[in-house]
Design a protein around this motif. Structure first.
Motif, PDB file in Angstrom:
ATOM      1  N   PRO A 307      -0.941   5.030 -10.038  1.00 21.39           N
ATOM      2  CA  PRO A 307      -0.939   5.077  -8.566  1.00 21.39           C
ATOM      3  C   PRO A 307      -0.899   3.657  -8.000  1.00 21.39           C
ATOM      4  O   PRO A 307      -1.925   3.105  -7.615  1.00 21.39           O
ATOM      5  CB  PRO A 307      -2.257   5.773  -8.249  1.00 21.39           C
ATOM      6  CG  PRO A 307      -3.150   5.400  -9.399  1.00 21.39           C
ATOM      7  CD  PRO A 307      -2.295   5.187 -10.603  1.00 21.39           C
ATOM      8  N   VAL A 308       0.284   3.067  -7.973  1.00 25.94           N
ATOM      9  CA  VAL A 308       0.410   1.615  -7.764  1.00 25.94           C
ATOM     10  C   VAL A 308      -0.244   1.097  -6.467  1.00 25.94           C
ATOM     11  O   VAL A 308      -0.984   0.106  -6.515  1.00 25.94           O
ATOM     12  CB  VAL A 308       1.891   1.174  -7.871  1.00 25.94           C
ATOM     13  CG1 VAL A 308       2.030  -0.312  -7.618  1.00 25.94           C
ATOM     14  CG2 VAL A 308       2.443   1.526  -9.252  1.00 25.94           C
ATOM     15  N   PRO A 309      -0.018   1.730  -5.315  1.00 23.06           N
ATOM     16  CA  PRO A 309      -0.670   1.179  -4.107  1.00 23.06           C
ATOM     17  C   PRO A 309      -2.195   1.125  -4.276  1.00 23.06           C
ATOM     18  O   PRO A 309      -2.836   0.139  -3.883  1.00 23.06           O
ATOM     19  CB  PRO A 309      -0.298   2.169  -3.002  1.00 23.06           C
ATOM     20  CG  PRO A 309       0.868   2.933  -3.530  1.00 23.06           C
ATOM     21  CD  PRO A 309       0.780   2.918  -5.015  1.00 23.06           C
ATOM     22  N   ASN A 310      -2.738   2.155  -4.890  1.00 23.65           N
ATOM     23  CA  ASN A 310      -4.194   2.209  -5.066  1.00 23.65           C
ATOM     24  C   ASN A 310      -4.672   1.171  -6.078  1.00 23.65           C
ATOM     25  O   ASN A 310      -5.788   0.676  -6.004  1.00 23.65           O
ATOM     26  CB  ASN A 310      -4.617   3.609  -5.511  1.00 23.65           C
ATOM     27  CG  ASN A 310      -3.920   4.673  -4.715  1.00 23.65           C
ATOM     28  OD1 ASN A 310      -3.809   4.561  -3.497  1.00 23.65           O
ATOM     29  ND2 ASN A 310      -3.392   5.670  -5.379  1.00 23.65           N
ATOM     30  N   VAL A 311      -3.795   0.870  -7.042  1.00 20.75           N
ATOM     31  CA  VAL A 311      -4.107  -0.178  -8.019  1.00 20.75           C
ATOM     32  C   VAL A 311      -4.206  -1.524  -7.299  1.00 20.75           C
ATOM     33  O   VAL A 311      -5.137  -2.305  -7.533  1.00 20.75           O
ATOM     34  CB  VAL A 311      -3.026  -0.220  -9.130  1.00 20.75           C
ATOM     35  CG1 VAL A 311      -3.092  -1.509  -9.935  1.00 20.75           C
ATOM     36  CG2 VAL A 311      -3.151   1.002 -10.046  1.00 20.75           C
ATOM     37  N   TYR A 312      -3.284  -1.795  -6.395  1.00 19.66           N
ATOM     38  CA  TYR A 312      -3.331  -3.050  -5.623  1.00 19.66           C
ATOM     39  C   TYR A 312      -4.621  -3.119  -4.803  1.00 19.66           C
ATOM     40  O   TYR A 312      -5.274  -4.157  -4.735  1.00 19.66           O
ATOM     41  CB  TYR A 312      -2.116  -3.151  -4.696  1.00 19.66           C
ATOM     42  CG  TYR A 312      -0.924  -3.838  -5.330  1.00 19.66           C
ATOM     43  CD1 TYR A 312      -0.173  -3.209  -6.302  1.00 19.66           C
ATOM     44  CD2 TYR A 312      -0.559  -5.127  -4.960  1.00 19.66           C
ATOM     45  CE1 TYR A 312       0.926  -3.834  -6.888  1.00 19.66           C
ATOM     46  CE2 TYR A 312       0.535  -5.771  -5.534  1.00 19.66           C
ATOM     47  CZ  TYR A 312       1.274  -5.120  -6.498  1.00 19.66           C
ATOM     48  OH  TYR A 312       2.345  -5.741  -7.077  1.00 19.66           O
ATOM     49  N   ALA A 313      -4.958  -2.017  -4.170  1.00 27.31           N
ATOM     50  CA  ALA A 313      -6.181  -1.999  -3.349  1.00 27.31           C
ATOM     51  C   ALA A 313      -7.403  -2.248  -4.228  1.00 27.31           C
ATOM     52  O   ALA A 313      -8.263  -3.084  -3.919  1.00 27.31           O
ATOM     53  CB  ALA A 313      -6.308  -0.662  -2.627  1.00 27.31           C
ATOM     54  N   ALA A 314      -7.455  -1.549  -5.348  1.00 25.82           N
ATOM     55  CA  ALA A 314      -8.632  -1.655  -6.226  1.00 25.82           C
ATOM     56  C   ALA A 314      -8.753  -3.056  -6.822  1.00 25.82           C
ATOM     57  O   ALA A 314      -9.861  -3.573  -6.993  1.00 25.82           O
ATOM     58  CB  ALA A 314      -8.554  -0.609  -7.334  1.00 25.82           C
TER      59      ALA A 314
END
Ligand SMILES: Cc1ncc(COP(=O)(O)O)c(C=O)c1O
Length: 424
Positions: A307-314
């Motif tokens: 889940p790439v966007p969530n990876v960036y956020a995390a």
């Protein structure tokens, strides 16, 4: 379709530390992009940290147990993801590398190695993947508890059709005594799967004692640290944990859509998840439909495209947390929590969270005559809390201050008709 993409041409060393993460989802570009920011919160303490969370300009935010507040570094990281998408179309090398950075960042936070961490979509998907790898023929018992989050019960109960025998350690009031586990963990128990801090009353289990008990009886221990991770040090080696699950969205200050599972190194290759997919393979980009070759690392518990966007956020969120340090956060949260508990006690409110610091985490709860209404009237005053089981939940993080605690106590003073006192 993502999976129809051509194999990658990039050398392995461009894709992080984990073997098998070679190639990409699609065409390649030179995607040298700025590092996801490493902000530090410690330099100027709480005030500087808090400044990075715009919600505090308008609200008293006391609901990290539901969702961490959005910070400007996390927002910038999400923006970086969008820019990368705009500019490069499908920079999967970079996106997969970010995933590996996130894995390493989480591993460092819990004193594990990156090989021992799976990055999943939710705690539920992590647990299901693990559950699908367990063989219940030798030992069929799974012990969880009355204080676990429902999804934990659901995952293990669903394993009954595969032969699991599920039992629940019984609560005694607002506590989960160790002897509730002692009574039901036996030589047939494969796994004890329980929570660190309880989502509906704030009680904190004694993890070391549980590890000793489980191991003495030949069972593994899994801790769900969703309601504590990000607010106190967590050393999986010192605690002798076999598995730990948690997610990014609460006290780790990320978005929904990313969770983590630590798997003790010696156990990884003994466990073969029936719940699998290409991102759990030895070589993710081998595009070999005919063979199942699990990764030798904990990422064998992963399945599909991250889940790439969530990876960036995390990633930005975990760096924010690491910049302050979990021990510093713990001290701050403990002080604020003591202030809230003292204020609640002074008012004679009915606290359902244990009062001793060792038995509680970042969450305190007081009984209410009408908890949803109480949450609503506080929200009208700009004070954001939550509710479970007829009680008000107040959760605290490094961005909160003594003024926040005093604001919610003053808010409670304005609505005595919605409170339950110890005299009631
Ligand atoms: C202790 C605990 N475990 C698990 C979950 C849910 O996990 P997920 O939705 O990632 O499966 C929650 C959510 O509130 C929780 O508080």
């Amino acid at each position: 379709m993502l999976g129809d993409a051509k194999p990658g041409h990039l050398p392995n060393d461009r894709l992080g530390e984990q073997p098998g993460l070679v190639g990409d989802h699609g065409a390649r570009h030179d995607t040298r992009m700025p590092e996801v920011s490493r902000q530090t919160g410690q330099a100027n303490g709480v005030a500087a940290f808090r400044k990075q969370f715009p919600i505090f300009e308008q609200k008293v935010y006391l609901s990290s147990c539901s969702q961490g507040a959005l910070s400007t570094p996390v927002e910038a990281s999400l923006q970086e993801f969008i820019e990368s998408w705009h500019t490069h179309g499908n920079p999967w090398e970079t996106w997969v590398r970010r995933m590996e950075e996130l894995r390493a960042e989480f591993a460092a936070l819990i004193n594990a190695s990156a090989d021992e961490v799976a990055v999943t979509f939710s705690v539920s998907t992590a647990l299901n993947s693990l559950a699908s790898a367990l063989d219940y023929r030798e030992r069929s018992g799974v012990v969880t508890s009355d204080f676990d989050f429902p999804t934990v019960g659901h995952v293990w109960l669903a394993q009954q059709r595969r032969g699991a025998r599920v039992s629940f350690a019984k609560a005694d009031g607002n506590r989960l005594p160790l002897n509730s586990f002692e009574e039901i963990v036996d030589q047939q128990t494969a796994l004890v799967s329980t929570t660190h801090v309880c989502y509906k009353n704030g009680f904190k289990n004694n993890v070391s004692a549980l590890a000793e008990l489980a191991h003495e009886r030949g069972a593994y221990l899994l801790i769900d640290a969703y309601q504590s991770m990000g607010t106190q040090p967590m050393d999986v080696k010192a605690l002798d944990l076999d598995f730990l699950v948690t997610g990014a969205l609460k006290y780790l200050l990320g978005s929904p859509g990313v969770a983590f599972m630590y798997v003790r190194r010696e156990l990884i290759e003994r466990l073969e998840p029936a719940d699998s997919g290409w991102f759990g393979q030895e070589n993710v980009f081998a595009y070999d439909v005919h063979h199942l070759r699990y990764a030798a690392q904990a990422r064998r518990f992963e399945t599909g495209s991250p889940p790439v966007p969530n990876v960036y956020a995390a990633l930005a969120a975990l760096r924010l947390i690491a910049g302050v340090g979990l021990a510093t956060i713990e001290e701050h949260v403990r002080e604020l929590m003591s202030r809230f508990i003292a204020g609640a006690r002074q008012r004679g409110l009915h606290l359902i969270t244990p009062e001793e610091p060792a038995d509680r985490g970042p969450l305190a709860m007081v009984k209410s005559a009408d908890a949803p209404k109480l949450v609503a009237v506080l929200a009208k005053d700009g004070i954001l809390c939550s509710t479970r089981d007829g009680a008000l939940r107040v959760s605290l993080h490094y961005y909160n201050t003594a003024e926040d605690v005093d604001a919610v106590l003053a808010g409670l003073d304005r609505h005595p008709e919605l409170l339950v006192t110890t005299a009631d």
